[in-house]
Design a protein around this motif. Structure first.
Motif, PDB file in Angstrom:
ATOM      1  N   ASP A 113     -58.195  -3.344   5.469  1.00 35.23           N
ATOM      2  CA  ASP A 113     -58.922  -3.240   4.196  1.00 35.23           C
ATOM      3  C   ASP A 113     -59.578  -4.554   3.765  1.00 35.23           C
ATOM      4  O   ASP A 113     -60.379  -4.557   2.833  1.00 35.23           O
ATOM      5  CB  ASP A 113     -57.974  -2.778   3.086  1.00 35.23           C
ATOM      6  CG  ASP A 113     -57.603  -1.311   3.221  1.00 35.23           C
ATOM      7  OD1 ASP A 113     -58.412  -0.548   3.777  1.00 35.23           O
ATOM      8  OD2 ASP A 113     -56.502  -0.931   2.779  1.00 35.23           O
ATOM      9  N   ASP A 114     -59.218  -5.677   4.410  1.00 38.67           N
ATOM     10  CA  ASP A 114     -59.729  -6.961   3.946  1.00 38.67           C
ATOM     11  C   ASP A 114     -60.933  -7.432   4.752  1.00 38.67           C
ATOM     12  O   ASP A 114     -61.151  -8.627   4.927  1.00 38.67           O
ATOM     13  CB  ASP A 114     -58.621  -8.025   3.963  1.00 38.67           C
ATOM     14  CG  ASP A 114     -58.049  -8.256   5.362  1.00 38.67           C
ATOM     15  OD1 ASP A 114     -58.385  -7.478   6.282  1.00 38.67           O
ATOM     16  OD2 ASP A 114     -57.269  -9.214   5.538  1.00 38.67           O
ATOM     17  N   VAL A 115     -61.740  -6.496   5.252  1.00 42.44           N
ATOM     18  CA  VAL A 115     -63.002  -6.813   5.910  1.00 42.44           C
ATOM     19  C   VAL A 115     -64.086  -5.925   5.310  1.00 42.44           C
ATOM     20  O   VAL A 115     -63.796  -4.947   4.622  1.00 42.44           O
ATOM     21  CB  VAL A 115     -62.937  -6.587   7.445  1.00 42.44           C
ATOM     22  CG1 VAL A 115     -61.855  -7.450   8.075  1.00 42.44           C
ATOM     23  CG2 VAL A 115     -62.709  -5.115   7.768  1.00 42.44           C
TER      24      VAL A 115
ATOM     25  N   GLY B 294     -64.745  -5.496   1.752  1.00 46.75           N
ATOM     26  CA  GLY B 294     -63.759  -6.538   1.519  1.00 46.75           C
ATOM     27  C   GLY B 294     -64.101  -7.424   0.342  1.00 46.75           C
ATOM     28  O   GLY B 294     -65.205  -7.376  -0.213  1.00 46.75           O
ATOM     29  N   PRO B 295     -63.169  -8.286  -0.066  1.00 49.50           N
ATOM     30  CA  PRO B 295     -63.398  -9.221  -1.167  1.00 49.50           C
ATOM     31  C   PRO B 295     -64.358 -10.330  -0.755  1.00 49.50           C
ATOM     32  O   PRO B 295     -64.697 -10.464   0.427  1.00 49.50           O
ATOM     33  CB  PRO B 295     -61.997  -9.762  -1.450  1.00 49.50           C
ATOM     34  CG  PRO B 295     -61.277  -9.627  -0.146  1.00 49.50           C
ATOM     35  CD  PRO B 295     -61.819  -8.393   0.498  1.00 49.50           C
ATOM     36  N   PRO B 296     -64.815 -11.143  -1.698  1.00 50.81           N
ATOM     37  CA  PRO B 296     -65.706 -12.254  -1.355  1.00 50.81           C
ATOM     38  C   PRO B 296     -65.075 -13.164  -0.304  1.00 50.81           C
ATOM     39  O   PRO B 296     -63.880 -13.474  -0.370  1.00 50.81           O
ATOM     40  CB  PRO B 296     -65.879 -12.990  -2.689  1.00 50.81           C
ATOM     41  CG  PRO B 296     -65.635 -11.948  -3.725  1.00 50.81           C
ATOM     42  CD  PRO B 296     -64.582 -11.039  -3.152  1.00 50.81           C
ATOM     43  N   GLY B 297     -65.875 -13.539   0.699  1.00 48.12           N
ATOM     44  CA  GLY B 297     -65.377 -14.394   1.766  1.00 48.12           C
ATOM     45  C   GLY B 297     -64.745 -13.650   2.919  1.00 48.12           C
ATOM     46  O   GLY B 297     -64.332 -14.266   3.900  1.00 48.12           O
ATOM     47  N   ALA B 298     -64.661 -12.314   2.816  1.00 46.88           N
ATOM     48  CA  ALA B 298     -64.048 -11.532   3.884  1.00 46.88           C
ATOM     49  C   ALA B 298     -64.961 -11.481   5.107  1.00 46.88           C
ATOM     50  O   ALA B 298     -66.189 -11.571   4.982  1.00 46.88           O
ATOM     51  CB  ALA B 298     -63.770 -10.113   3.397  1.00 46.88           C
ATOM     52  N   PRO B 299     -64.397 -11.333   6.299  1.00 43.36           N
ATOM     53  CA  PRO B 299     -65.230 -11.169   7.504  1.00 43.36           C
ATOM     54  C   PRO B 299     -66.101  -9.923   7.391  1.00 43.36           C
ATOM     55  O   PRO B 299     -65.694  -8.919   6.795  1.00 43.36           O
ATOM     56  CB  PRO B 299     -64.200 -11.020   8.632  1.00 43.36           C
ATOM     57  CG  PRO B 299     -62.925 -11.560   8.085  1.00 43.36           C
ATOM     58  CD  PRO B 299     -62.962 -11.311   6.617  1.00 43.36           C
ATOM     59  N   VAL B 300     -67.291  -9.994   7.967  1.00 47.65           N
ATOM     60  CA  VAL B 300     -68.202  -8.846   7.998  1.00 47.65           C
ATOM     61  C   VAL B 300     -68.291  -8.345   9.433  1.00 47.65           C
ATOM     62  O   VAL B 300     -68.566  -9.115  10.353  1.00 47.65           O
ATOM     63  CB  VAL B 300     -69.604  -9.225   7.483  1.00 47.65           C
ATOM     64  CG1 VAL B 300     -70.568  -8.034   7.609  1.00 47.65           C
ATOM     65  CG2 VAL B 300     -69.527  -9.684   6.030  1.00 47.65           C
ATOM     66  N   ILE B 301     -68.030  -7.070   9.630  1.00 42.63           N
ATOM     67  CA  ILE B 301     -68.082  -6.462  10.958  1.00 42.63           C
ATOM     68  C   ILE B 301     -69.266  -5.504  10.997  1.00 42.63           C
ATOM     69  O   ILE B 301     -69.292  -4.494  10.287  1.00 42.63           O
ATOM     70  CB  ILE B 301     -66.788  -5.695  11.270  1.00 42.63           C
ATOM     71  CG1 ILE B 301     -65.582  -6.631  11.164  1.00 42.63           C
ATOM     72  CG2 ILE B 301     -66.851  -5.069  12.665  1.00 42.63           C
ATOM     73  CD1 ILE B 301     -64.260  -5.914  11.227  1.00 42.63           C
ATOM     74  N   ARG B 302     -70.249  -5.830  11.802  1.00 48.04           N
ATOM     75  CA  ARG B 302     -71.416  -4.960  11.972  1.00 48.04           C
ATOM     76  C   ARG B 302     -71.206  -4.141  13.248  1.00 48.04           C
ATOM     77  O   ARG B 302     -70.983  -4.698  14.322  1.00 48.04           O
ATOM     78  CB  ARG B 302     -72.697  -5.782  12.082  1.00 48.04           C
ATOM     79  CG  ARG B 302     -73.010  -6.581  10.830  1.00 48.04           C
ATOM     80  CD  ARG B 302     -74.350  -7.302  10.955  1.00 48.04           C
ATOM     81  NE  ARG B 302     -74.682  -8.001   9.735  1.00 48.04           N
ATOM     82  CZ  ARG B 302     -75.258  -7.442   8.680  1.00 48.04           C
ATOM     83  NH1 ARG B 302     -75.570  -6.154   8.728  1.00 48.04           N
ATOM     84  NH2 ARG B 302     -75.531  -8.125   7.601  1.00 48.04           N
ATOM     85  N   VAL B 303     -71.295  -2.831  13.106  1.00 49.87           N
ATOM     86  CA  VAL B 303     -71.107  -1.939  14.252  1.00 49.87           C
ATOM     87  C   VAL B 303     -72.413  -1.197  14.511  1.00 49.87           C
ATOM     88  O   VAL B 303     -72.921  -0.495  13.624  1.00 49.87           O
ATOM     89  CB  VAL B 303     -69.968  -0.929  14.006  1.00 49.87           C
ATOM     90  CG1 VAL B 303     -69.748  -0.066  15.247  1.00 49.87           C
ATOM     91  CG2 VAL B 303     -68.681  -1.644  13.625  1.00 49.87           C
ATOM     92  N   ASN B 304     -72.978  -1.389  15.692  1.00 49.09           N
ATOM     93  CA  ASN B 304     -74.186  -0.657  16.052  1.00 49.09           C
ATOM     94  C   ASN B 304     -74.004  -0.074  17.453  1.00 49.09           C
ATOM     95  O   ASN B 304     -72.987  -0.278  18.095  1.00 49.09           O
ATOM     96  CB  ASN B 304     -75.428  -1.555  15.976  1.00 49.09           C
ATOM     97  CG  ASN B 304     -75.309  -2.786  16.871  1.00 49.09           C
ATOM     98  OD1 ASN B 304     -74.791  -2.717  17.979  1.00 49.09           O
ATOM     99  ND2 ASN B 304     -75.782  -3.929  16.390  1.00 49.09           N
ATOM    100  N   GLY B 305     -74.999   0.665  17.913  1.00 51.63           N
ATOM    101  CA  GLY B 305     -74.906   1.231  19.247  1.00 51.63           C
ATOM    102  C   GLY B 305     -75.307   2.689  19.274  1.00 51.63           C
ATOM    103  O   GLY B 305     -76.085   3.165  18.436  1.00 51.63           O
ATOM    104  N   LEU B 306     -74.727   3.443  20.234  1.00 52.56           N
ATOM    105  CA  LEU B 306     -75.168   4.809  20.507  1.00 52.56           C
ATOM    106  C   LEU B 306     -73.993   5.665  20.948  1.00 52.56           C
ATOM    107  O   LEU B 306     -73.149   5.227  21.726  1.00 52.56           O
ATOM    108  CB  LEU B 306     -76.229   4.791  21.616  1.00 52.56           C
ATOM    109  CG  LEU B 306     -76.658   6.128  22.228  1.00 52.56           C
ATOM    110  CD1 LEU B 306     -77.448   6.941  21.219  1.00 52.56           C
ATOM    111  CD2 LEU B 306     -77.473   5.893  23.495  1.00 52.56           C
TER     112      LEU B 306
END
Length: 214
Positions: free
Chosen positions: A153-155, A176-188
């Motif tokens: 939950d913290d991302v 996530g809260p400020p400063g949390a890691p950002v996970i970008r998921v792309n693809g097919l």
């Protein structure tokens, strides 16, 4: 808080999906998109999707001073999300061809991670992972196979994948809260599936910590 281009694009995608599902008329979509690209702050963007199922809060809830102090004083308080950022990557990809591949437990995620499932399955469990950079990108390609990504939950998760005779689904919807890691998921996902989901609370351990399960 000022809005970024990514914030505006996230809201625009939600509005386009709503119009495709018949929740908005083309006229309503055009009116709201005009407001999206004119918005300067998150406060101006947030109301534009509040009446839609895919709405995601853009403004993180404020933590009161007493609550913040209590968290700092508690020895069992969870680690700040920013502590997930940094360290070396331990794997750059996972490939499953008529087989399975798995990444779980404590492991380091690089800035770019590639997952490929062809007639097979890939499982990525990020609940104990650290991230080499504040923003990481996972490119997931599932061809007649499946890829499952479990997130805490913290991302913050941003999903931009495409499904063709298959599904590319973000079922986690975590901000996530400020400063949390950002996970970008792309693809097919072609005749296959990519699924992003949250970790579920499992049990309270003897020291008061909550362990997680998929």
């Amino acid at each position: 808080m000022r809005a970024s281009n990514d914030d505006r694009e996230q809201v625009a995608r939600t509005l386009n999906t709503a119009m495709a599902e018949g929740r908005l008329t083309p006229v309503e979509l055009a009116e709201r998109l005009d407001q999206v690209y004119a918005a300067r702050t998150l406060g101006e963007l947030e109301p534009l999707t509040r009446d839609l199922p895919e709405h995601r809060p853009l403004i993180p809830p404020a933590i009161s001073a007493p609550e913040s102090a209590a968290r700092s004083a508690s020895p069992n308080a969870p680690a700040a999300p920013v502590r997930r950022i940094g360290g070396a990557a331990t794997s750059s990809g996972a490939v499953a061809v008529m087989s399975g591949a798995q990444r779980k437990g404590p492991w380091g995620v690089p800035a770019q991670f590639n997952a490929v499932a062809f007639w097979g399955g890939v499982e990525l469990d990020l609940t104990q992972a650290t991230f080499a950079t504040p923003t990481v990108t996972i490119t997931a390609v599932a061809i007649m196979g499946g890829i499952e990504i479990v997130v805490p939950d913290d991302v913050t998760v941003v999903c931009n994948g495409v499904g063709i005779m298959g599904g590319f689904d973000d079922k986690a919807h975590v901000q996530g809260p400020p400063g949390a890691p950002v996970i970008r998921v792309n693809g097919l996902a072609f005749w296959g599936g990519v699924e992003i989901k949250r970790a579920k609370p499992r049990a309270v351990e003897g020291d008061g910590r909550i362990s997680l399960e998929k």
